[in-house]
Design an enzyme around this catalytic site. Structure first.
Site: not given
Length: 266
Positions: A122-123, A140
């Site tokens: 994520h991200d 992340g």
């Protein structure tokens, strides 16, 4: 161009499908997915969430894209996974959308290769022409510049930045930021010089490579502080864009330290 959809594929009627798209056997495409023209899902691919895939990207069997982030802080907020054009996403690759704590987006550029079982968490923000070899994993909030190569079985710590044209050796654990053009390796990765082979392959001239090597030696010399050495490099090479990108990278704020050479001067 006519789409080719295998009868065993399950595509939500709300999904947006471009022209010339191929969806092979047993693929599943969710309601908020966007597939641009020429995308190919070979077989057994699962795409969910607010995921968009750019033109002519090919996704191989058992890849999973856009599923819920592996972050216990995620509460179901709407976030996206944006994948660019002309990418190759091989078997068992996983990519997750963003979270509220990281801007709500995971973004992958164009012309990248993700080998078997690599992972983009994520991200993460990835540039163009990036290669993740087999089982390479990004935690992340990792930022990866253009033309970066991450070797097989390597793991990158959350919030690490990897500058453009850097090379991460196989089976490396990368805990700190890697300067552009740098090469790192090791169980707890250390800076091992410049990615000279990559620079040659991408057409950097001898003078550019020579100045990069000189700037590198100055930046990581034992004398003085990093701040002092950085200002000296910025002054001496103020007209050389490729060295300026290294200076800007080091000056930028980061939650991680800078990856350094070993004490033995390797």
């Amino acid at each position: 161009m006519t789409n080719q959809i295998h009868p065993t594929a399950i595509i939500d009627p709300a999904a947006k499908i471009g022209s010339g798209v191929f969806v092979g056997p047993y693929c599943v495409v969710g309601s908020n997915v966007k597939l641009a023209d020429g995308v190919r899902l070979i077989a057994h691919v699962v795409i969910d969430g607010h995921t968009s895939i750019g033109k002519n990207t090919v996704v191989y069997p058992f890849a999973s894209l856009g599923q819920r982030p592996q972050d216990l802080k995620f509460k179901g907020e709407i976030s996206t996974l944006e994948i660019g054009a002309n990418n190759q996403i091989r078997e068992h690759v996983t990519m997750n959308p963003g979270t509220e704590g990281g801007g709500l987006v995971t973004r992958v550029g164009d012309n990248c290769l993700f080998m078997m079982s690599s992972h983009v968490a994520h991200d993460c923000i990835l540039g163009n022409n990036v290669i993740l070899a087999n089982n390479a994993t990004l935690a992340g909030h990792v930022v990866v510049g253009d033309f970066v190569i991450i070797g097989g079985l390597s793991a990158v710590h959350q919030f690490v930045r990897i500058g453009s044209h850097a090379m991460i050796g196989g089976m490396s654990g990368v805990e700190n930021d890697v300067i552009p053009y740098g090469m790192v390796k090791g169980e707890r990765a250390h800076l091992a010089g410049l990615n000279l082979v990559g620079l040659e392959r991408r057409g950097f001239g001898r003078d550019e490579v020579r100045s990069l090597r000189s700037a590198y030696r100055m930046l990581f010399a034992p004398e003085g502080t990093m701040a002092e050495r950085l200002e000296e490099v910025a002054r001496l090479y103020k007209d050389q864009e490729h060295i300026g990108s290294v200076v800007d990278f080091i000056r930028s704020r980061s939650s991680r330290a800078l990856c350094q050479p070993n004490d033995d001067g390797e």
